[in-house]
Every structure is written in C-alpha cells, then in structure tokens.
Write an enzyme that holds these catalytic residues in place. Sequence first.
Site, PDB file in Angstrom:
ATOM      1  N   THR A 149      -2.110  -3.438 -21.522  1.00 32.96           N
ATOM      2  CA  THR A 149      -2.240  -1.986 -21.396  1.00 32.96           C
ATOM      3  C   THR A 149      -2.273  -1.409 -22.798  1.00 32.96           C
ATOM      4  OG1 THR A 149      -1.376   0.024 -20.402  1.00 32.96           O
ATOM      5  CG2 THR A 149       0.261  -1.611 -21.036  1.00 32.96           C
ATOM      6  N   GLU A 150      -3.237  -0.523 -23.053  1.00 31.91           N
ATOM      7  CA  GLU A 150      -3.555  -0.175 -24.437  1.00 31.91           C
ATOM      8  C   GLU A 150      -2.462   0.641 -25.130  1.00 31.91           C
ATOM      9  OE1 GLU A 150      -5.565   0.562 -21.828  1.00 31.91           O
ATOM     10  OE2 GLU A 150      -6.563   2.497 -22.081  1.00 31.91           O
ATOM     11  N   ASN A 151      -1.523   1.171 -24.350  1.00 31.18           N
ATOM     12  CA  ASN A 151      -0.423   1.870 -25.007  1.00 31.18           C
ATOM     13  C   ASN A 151       0.591   0.896 -25.604  1.00 31.18           C
ATOM     14  OD1 ASN A 151      -0.145   1.543 -22.128  1.00 31.18           O
ATOM     15  ND2 ASN A 151       1.828   2.563 -22.286  1.00 31.18           N
TER      16      ASN A 151
END
Lengths: 222, 237
Positions: free
Chosen positions: A48-50
Amino acid sequence: MTAGLERRALAARIAEDIAEGSIVNLGIGAPTLIADQLPAGLEIILHTENGMLGMGPAPEPSLVDPDLINAGKQPVTELAGAAYFHHADSFGMMRGGHLDICVLGAFQVSQRGDLANWHTGAPDAIPAVGGAMDLAIGAKNVWVMTDLLTRDGGSKLVDECSYPLTGKRCVSRVYTDRAVFDVAPTGFAVTEIFGGGTIDELRALTGLDLVDATSVTQEGRS
Amino acid sequence: MISKTVDHLADAVAGIEDGATVMVGGFGLAGHPVALIDALREQGASELTIVSNNAGNGDTGLAALLKAGRVKKVICSFPRQVDSWVFDELYRAGAVQLEIVPQGNLAERIRAAGAGIGAFYTPTGVGTLIAEGKEQRTIDGRDFLLEYPLHADYALVSALAADRWGNLVYRKTGRNFGPIMAAAARTTIVQVDQVVPLGALDPEAVVTPGIFVDRVVAVGERPWLHDGVFVGAEAAS
C-alpha cells in the site's frame, strides 16, 4: 447477451491470475475487492503506497488502529512479515519496477494501453491524482479492473482517450465485467468472454476492431 | 547539553512567519500532526503555503487551518476526498490556490530537497497534463520529466517517540511523509506521544536521526495506545 460478471466474481477472476510470491498493489475502489479473493495459503504480498508491505484484511471493529490504514484510508491489519517505510521509499518501489502487478480502476483505456483514471477534465472538477501516475508507469504489469461500459452505455475501451491521461502505453490487460482484453501491438485482443457473449457483440459495444484470441486462451488453459 | 524538547505547543510553533512554506506530515489522519496544526492556528500565521499529501480531512487539523483562512496555497497530490469539504468549498470560491503533484513526485521532490539534489528526471507524468511546461528528456530510450526539489521553511511532523536529541521513531503507516519532510525543511517541529530518555531508543531502530529535527514537543499518548502498546479504541474508552 447475458449479464456480465458482478464485481466480486470479477475480483475472483483477477485473483486467479496472481501467482504466489507476487508483490501487488490494489488501487482504491473496486480493485481492493481482489484482496478478499486471493486464495488462502498462498503468499502474495500486498503493497500500500502510504508505506507498507504485507498488508492484511480489515480488522474487527474493536481492533481498528488509526495508525494502520491503506491508501484508501481504510483500517487494515499487518501480516507476519510486514514492513513499514516512508513515502519516498514506497514510490521508489513503484518507479523502480519492484512491484509485480498493480490493478487500477479506469475512466478510459486506449488501444495502445494509455490510461485515463484521475481527472474528467470538467471545469468544476477538483483534480486529485494521488499515486495513480506513479503506479501506472512503475509496476511491471498494470492491469485495469472496470465495467466495460459507462453508466451512459459508452465504451471505456477506446481508440484514443478523451480524458486527461494518467500514463501512456502502460496498461497490459483490462478485466471487465464482459470480457478480458490484452493490450496487443495490434490493439485489444479478447482472451476470455464472460456470460455467453460473443466477440461480435463486444465489437458492437466498443466500436473497436477486436482481435479474437479466445481460442488461443482456451488451448493455453487446457 | 543538547535539548530540542520544548514544554508547550505554543513554543514549538513560535516564529512561524506569515507567508511561510510549511510541510505537514500525514496521510489522511495517520501521522497528521493535529496538535501542532492547532497550535499554528492559534499562533496566527497567515498567507501560508502548505505542502501535504491531502488538503484536510473532516474539520480538524489542516482542515481547521484552512477554514480559519490562513492558507494561501496548497501543494498536494490528493485534495478531493469524501471528507475534504472545507478545502472543496474554499477552492471553488477561488480562496485557495492548488498545485497538484503526483504522489511519488511529491515524495521525491521532498526527499531531493533534504538530500541536496538540484533536480531529477522521473518517468511519472510523461504524456500527461503534469508534463506541461516541463523539460522532457529521453534517457536509454525512455522519456523522463525534470522535477525540482521542494523545500520548506518549516515541517510539522507527528511521530511516536523522541529523545532530547530529536531522534524519532514512528508507528505503522503514520510514518508516511515524516522522515522526508523532517529532512527537507529549514526548521522541523515534531509532536510525539512521549519524550524518552536519551539512550532509550534502540539506535538500530531510529528512523529519523535527530540531525533532521529542531523542536520536539510531547503531546501525550493517543487514546488507542497504552505505554506504546495498542489497546484498541474500545479499551481506551
């Protein structure tokens, strides 16, 4: 033509194509449904890019942790083997070609694999791109999950995108409720049709000269 | 003795000038330095340029700063969300400027500023509206855009714990922009749940070394934690 696959069934169909060991980013919206369809027991690592690898499913309501969310800002969990990292590393993973697959939603996909999914270009729209452009050019395989048609009945598969692009020549495959399309050098190739439809019906719906690759796929799958 | 800790939030945000560029950490509300932003709102600085991933969620934190009319411009990747009504209204009224930066470009521009990089070429955004007015170059057959670093006067960051030298550890996805914003700003201000004694943080586990941190203020443990251990929202209530 009978009705196509509903969202959850389409998510399950996409999950079949994700091999064990893959590192996968599932875009905000419908693609997040794929997480629930991944076969139990297979080690598939969700990014997940966060800032996390090894993302697990949503927690019980009593275990919601405000410090542990996905890119859609929904609560998630961490699996054994998970890792956290900052945003520059997270997007380095994308841009650097370390993600095997990302699955994104789309407004439009062109025959050459151009993707439009961030901005309608309408004058009153507030543009918001997030990580879509980075995902589109970064993952080794960029797949799209979408309905074939818009609510107005227009085709989301197009000759040329009319909406502002997210990335050029980046999409390799489009999974729709009606069929699966590979982006081939000659345009879209239909590899699988759902719900008893025909290639001619798909040609009529999209207005495109679709290549029929369904027999190849069937042989390949047998 | 080196001590970067300050006792009060007002001291932590003292001196932030009108017109300053302020980076604000957080992705949604994870890692969002709400106490520092509230203190900045009370401090009164205006005409601010805010660099952050989002443009405020709900009515707290950055959204409250926007609502108070202190923000001239927002540089972010994803302003439009289900709970971004404060920004949406200001933007539609022409009361705030917006610069959209793809999230990875935003992160890398911030990282580049902290690392002393003059500019860099990135494939993100080639052939899109983002490319307009930017230098494009083909390297080894692939097209790239030239992007410049994004510096700031101040960074407001939220971390789990710090020592008095400013070494930081974060918690889960609350880390997000903290480490790179801390490095990119001239003055980095950090809110933490608690300040621990020097030597209490495992040096192998420090994520942001104190060299990138100027001020630290302890704001108390968040309701879902007890002595740094997750207890859940229900246990807390």
